[in-house]
Design a protein around this motif. Sequence first.
Motif, mmCIF file in Angstrom:
data_model
loop_
_atom_site.group_PDB
_atom_site.id
_atom_site.type_symbol
_atom_site.label_atom_id
_atom_site.label_comp_id
_atom_site.label_asym_id
_atom_site.label_seq_id
_atom_site.Cartn_x
_atom_site.Cartn_y
_atom_site.Cartn_z
ATOM 1 N N LEU A 522 50.025 43.872 36.691
ATOM 2 C CA LEU A 522 49.468 44.904 35.816
ATOM 3 C C LEU A 522 48.512 44.214 34.855
ATOM 4 O O LEU A 522 48.675 43.027 34.576
ATOM 5 C CB LEU A 522 50.599 45.568 35.025
ATOM 6 N N PRO A 523 47.511 44.918 34.333
ATOM 7 C CA PRO A 523 46.651 44.287 33.329
ATOM 8 C C PRO A 523 47.496 43.717 32.197
ATOM 9 O O PRO A 523 48.404 44.393 31.691
ATOM 10 C CB PRO A 523 45.766 45.434 32.846
ATOM 11 N N GLY A 524 47.259 42.486 31.839
ATOM 12 C CA GLY A 524 48.053 41.838 30.800
ATOM 13 C C GLY A 524 49.122 40.917 31.363
ATOM 14 O O GLY A 524 49.627 40.052 30.655
ATOM 15 N N ASP A 525 49.459 41.083 32.644
ATOM 16 C CA ASP A 525 50.472 40.225 33.262
ATOM 17 C C ASP A 525 49.960 38.793 33.405
ATOM 18 O O ASP A 525 48.757 38.576 33.536
ATOM 19 C CB ASP A 525 50.836 40.750 34.664
ATOM 20 N N PHE A 536 45.893 38.307 34.027
ATOM 21 C CA PHE A 536 45.119 39.376 34.644
ATOM 22 C C PHE A 536 44.634 40.306 33.541
ATOM 23 O O PHE A 536 45.440 40.906 32.839
ATOM 24 C CB PHE A 536 45.994 40.123 35.646
ATOM 25 N N GLU A 537 43.310 40.414 33.375
ATOM 26 C CA GLU A 537 42.788 41.235 32.279
ATOM 27 C C GLU A 537 42.180 42.531 32.784
ATOM 28 O O GLU A 537 41.294 43.100 32.151
ATOM 29 C CB GLU A 537 41.770 40.424 31.469
ATOM 30 N N GLY A 538 42.666 42.987 33.911
ATOM 31 C CA GLY A 538 42.258 44.293 34.396
ATOM 32 C C GLY A 538 41.056 44.264 35.314
ATOM 33 O O GLY A 538 40.494 43.217 35.619
ATOM 34 N N ALA A 549 32.059 48.201 43.596
ATOM 35 C CA ALA A 549 33.057 47.146 43.554
ATOM 36 C C ALA A 549 34.037 47.354 42.402
ATOM 37 O O ALA A 549 33.697 47.952 41.382
ATOM 38 C CB ALA A 549 32.376 45.789 43.403
ATOM 39 N N SER A 550 35.254 46.876 42.624
ATOM 40 C CA SER A 550 36.210 46.735 41.538
ATOM 41 C C SER A 550 36.239 45.256 41.216
ATOM 42 O O SER A 550 36.539 44.432 42.077
ATOM 43 C CB SER A 550 37.601 47.186 41.979
ATOM 44 N N ARG A 551 35.900 44.930 39.985
ATOM 45 C CA ARG A 551 35.749 43.530 39.610
ATOM 46 C C ARG A 551 36.908 43.141 38.718
ATOM 47 O O ARG A 551 37.062 43.657 37.604
ATOM 48 C CB ARG A 551 34.418 43.372 38.895
ATOM 49 N N GLY A 552 37.747 42.247 39.201
ATOM 50 C CA GLY A 552 38.905 41.813 38.420
ATOM 51 C C GLY A 552 38.532 40.680 37.493
ATOM 52 O O GLY A 552 37.532 39.990 37.698
ATOM 53 N N GLN A 553 39.323 40.507 36.440
ATOM 54 C CA GLN A 553 39.048 39.423 35.507
ATOM 55 C C GLN A 553 40.330 38.646 35.245
ATOM 56 O O GLN A 553 41.352 39.226 34.875
ATOM 57 C CB GLN A 553 38.489 40.004 34.210
ATOM 58 N N PHE A 554 40.275 37.344 35.466
ATOM 59 C CA PHE A 554 41.431 36.485 35.227
ATOM 60 C C PHE A 554 41.062 35.407 34.225
ATOM 61 O O PHE A 554 40.031 34.751 34.359
ATOM 62 C CB PHE A 554 41.895 35.811 36.527
ATOM 63 N N ARG A 555 41.918 35.238 33.216
ATOM 64 C CA ARG A 555 41.714 34.147 32.263
ATOM 65 C C ARG A 555 42.713 33.053 32.633
ATOM 66 O O ARG A 555 43.920 33.279 32.640
ATOM 67 C CB ARG A 555 41.950 34.661 30.846
ATOM 68 N N VAL A 556 42.197 31.876 32.996
ATOM 69 C CA VAL A 556 43.072 30.806 33.453
ATOM 70 C C VAL A 556 43.238 29.772 32.354
ATOM 71 O O VAL A 556 42.258 29.316 31.767
ATOM 72 C CB VAL A 556 42.494 30.118 34.706
ATOM 73 N N SER A 557 44.486 29.422 32.070
ATOM 74 C CA SER A 557 44.709 28.391 31.059
ATOM 75 C C SER A 557 45.798 27.442 31.523
ATOM 76 O O SER A 557 46.582 27.741 32.438
ATOM 77 C CB SER A 557 45.088 29.034 29.725
ATOM 78 N N GLU A 599 45.080 45.007 47.118
ATOM 79 C CA GLU A 599 44.734 46.424 47.033
ATOM 80 C C GLU A 599 45.313 47.009 45.753
ATOM 81 O O GLU A 599 46.240 46.450 45.180
ATOM 82 C CB GLU A 599 45.269 47.170 48.256
ATOM 83 N N PRO A 600 44.723 48.127 45.286
ATOM 84 C CA PRO A 600 45.258 48.756 44.077
ATOM 85 C C PRO A 600 46.624 49.363 44.373
ATOM 86 O O PRO A 600 46.835 49.959 45.433
ATOM 87 C CB PRO A 600 44.218 49.837 43.759
ATOM 88 N N LEU A 601 47.560 49.183 43.450
ATOM 89 C CA LEU A 601 48.896 49.766 43.589
ATOM 90 C C LEU A 601 49.047 50.843 42.514
ATOM 91 O O LEU A 601 48.106 51.135 41.785
ATOM 92 C CB LEU A 601 49.959 48.674 43.433
ATOM 93 N N ASP A 602 50.248 51.385 42.385
ATOM 94 C CA ASP A 602 50.453 52.454 41.405
ATOM 95 C C ASP A 602 50.289 51.934 39.978
ATOM 96 O O ASP A 602 50.582 50.778 39.690
ATOM 97 C CB ASP A 602 51.878 53.021 41.547
ATOM 98 N N GLY A 603 49.827 52.824 39.102
ATOM 99 C CA GLY A 603 49.817 52.550 37.661
ATOM 100 C C GLY A 603 48.871 51.453 37.236
ATOM 101 O O GLY A 603 49.173 50.706 36.312
ATOM 102 N N GLY A 604 47.722 51.317 37.917
ATOM 103 C CA GLY A 604 46.722 50.327 37.496
ATOM 104 C C GLY A 604 47.052 48.915 37.914
ATOM 105 O O GLY A 604 46.336 47.982 37.582
#
Lengths: 656, 153
Positions: A522-525, A536-538, A549-557, A599-604
């Motif tokens: 989920l976004p924020g996970d 995962f920032e959504g 396109a659906s463009r995902g954003q990941f912040r890696v640390s 793939e997109p799952l339930d609830g964003g």
Amino acid sequence: MIPEIGHFALILALLVALILGSFPIIGAARGNAVWMGLARPAARVQFFLIAIAFLCLAYAFASKDYSVSYVAANSNSQLPLRFRIAAVWGGHEGSLLLWAMILSIWTVAVSIFSKHLPDDMRARILGVMGLVSVGFLLFMLMVSNPFDRLIPAAMDGRDLNPLLQDPGMIFHPPMLYMGYVGFSVAFSFAIAALLGGQLDSAWARWSRPWTTMAWVFLTLGIMGGSNWAYYELGWGGWWFWDAVENASFMPWLVGTALIHSLAVTEKRGSFKAWTVLLAIGAFSLSLLGTFLVRSGVLTSVHAFATDPRRGLFILVFLVIVIGGSLALFAWRAPTVGRGGKFGVVSRESFLLANNVLLAVASMSVLLGTLYPLFLDALGLGKISVGPPYFDTVFVPLMTPALFLMGVGPIARWKNATVPELALRLRWAFAVSVATALILPLLLGHWTPMIGLGLFLAFWIFAASAHLVRQRLSGDVATLLSRAKAVPFAWWGMVIAHIGIAVFTLGVTVVKGFESEIAVRMLPGDVAHLAGYEFKFEGVKDSVGPNYTASRGQFRVSKNGEERTMLFPEKRLYTVQNMPMTEAGISPALINDLYTSLGEPLDGGAWSVHIYHKPMVEWIWAGAALMALGGLMALSDRRYRLRRKKLTDQKILKATR
Amino acid sequence: MVLKARHKRFILIAIGLILIGLAARLILNAFQSNMVFFYTPTQVEKGEVPKGTGFRIGGLVVPGSLKREDDGMTVHFVITDTAKTVPVIYKGVLPDLFKEGKGVVAQGSVDASGLFTASEVLAKHDENYMPPEAAEALKRAKMQGTSSLVMPK
């Protein structure tokens, strides 16, 4: 009108190719200088005509001419221009045209850089290349014409397969074809030598730079393809032992054997018959590869049922080329004579052993690629042979080959002794064994495969280091001048071998230490992998020229410190309504971090694949070093010298 | 014992041939033990498939059969050749072109209850393209279907 000009140019090119493939060869047999002299102008005219055809097809793509059936099938008005041009080789017919185009380029190149060859030899070489060209042009004009009209014209095109809409499509196929077709030069040299009965070391010397050039292109082509698969398919793999990949790998293996065998033939006069056989083999496998990939036979062996003429033509063509050249070989080879003798332990023996190993390896790939097709074609059932087979076969075959790579360059020609070699390589051996045992423990875990891979990689590093040291040993003051005196070709060999070691190291580390997870996020996970945190920032919507396109954003640390951002995409190409994954990768020397959206799952939420690929970039860096080594060998002084001498002669002639 | 050069050469050639023979054996062995056979859902239903070892099945994904477990990553779906069906469980990210009603090929093994555990799910990159294995399964089922048409209604 433009497509008809292209079509007409192809017909004229066929006529010129027929002239090129007949008169010079007959002229060479009869000693008719005029007929032999036709070869050079014919090669040039043929290039000119095929280039016109190629430009006409490219124009049809660029100008969105959907009345041409091939354009309508492989392009679309939404497609950006660079991909519309690349779409010229996006399908069967256009690939053949690219093939013929590149063949004509090589033919012209040979006609320009062959002034030092005897007239009859040059006439035969260009003639054989002309015959190959006849085959391809005839094939296009009879059953695969890229200029066929579609009546009535389509309103819009069916689009290029979205998988191919990538910069990789612009460079990879032409590179690969330069390699495939480049082996036609080595093949033509061999056939010309067989025809003329001049299988001496001069023939090998002339043939070598051409073969190396083709090999460099093929290496770069395969490297590009592997890298493309890595970032495009979204599975994090770099080699799948897919039939398409195998089709390019087989000529590479045989071509690698060929450049080594040619070296022996040139320097020692040995292996003549074997070298000729390899030249025939490399080109035959290139032909086979082209047809395997581009004929649709891989998708289904019954693809030809729709147009059986295509399959029949290909079979007949392959039989004529392979069968004809082997028959010629069988007829002529006994007259070749034996080369210099050599001992059981000698550089010749080591090179021969590696040659055989490479040939056996390519045969094992051939078996794994063709056998399932045969079974299917004969209706005996469907099987598949996956990576486990190739992995099982390649480790035992390549282990001795890589080991011998360390020994070969150090061993003397003709006669070497085991105790002497052992003495000289004892430090290299000790270093590589120690590395293989200790390094994995520092990295985390040890398995026999990791140990073996590291041993082989460091064995080649250490043996190459020894080789360089030995070559440059002596007074420090004169080091620079002595280093300059070492031929470029020798440095090329060292660099290419180090490339193999770098490649082996990359493969070993990525296979031994890679990790992956597939999770629902989920976004924020935050997901954890290999000490990194992936937040995962959504997903945001974005729009491309011909896709959404659906463009995902990941912040890696790592340890709370931000390292990088990753932006994997899930695209939907609107024309074919086809989803595509674009991986988000942060490439680095030590660690590749790799994410792809499932793939997109339930609830964003999204299903997400995250990979940690240590040292995977070394695989392509190794291949790049191999190609660099090949280029260095090509820029060797002796090739430049000869040309200089030639121009001197010309000046002399002119001033006379 | 001093060997004549001719004998020495003969022995070397013999050793070379033996090594090539061994390599050939290795290749053929590896080939045989890594061949993956293909079966249709009908064959799975009849129990004509190997137990314990992996194989491939192909067919269409039954519309409405795709279910996800709560972890979001484990999926259940059913493959049909239009005659018989096989339930499949798979943990991982499905390929881009996996869709209900479309062709699919799965590699894995079947347990006693008839559940197929897939280690790999393949759907090739072309919207209209049918994986050859899936097409074959449908064709075979259709052939059997035609023969059943002869039976009285």
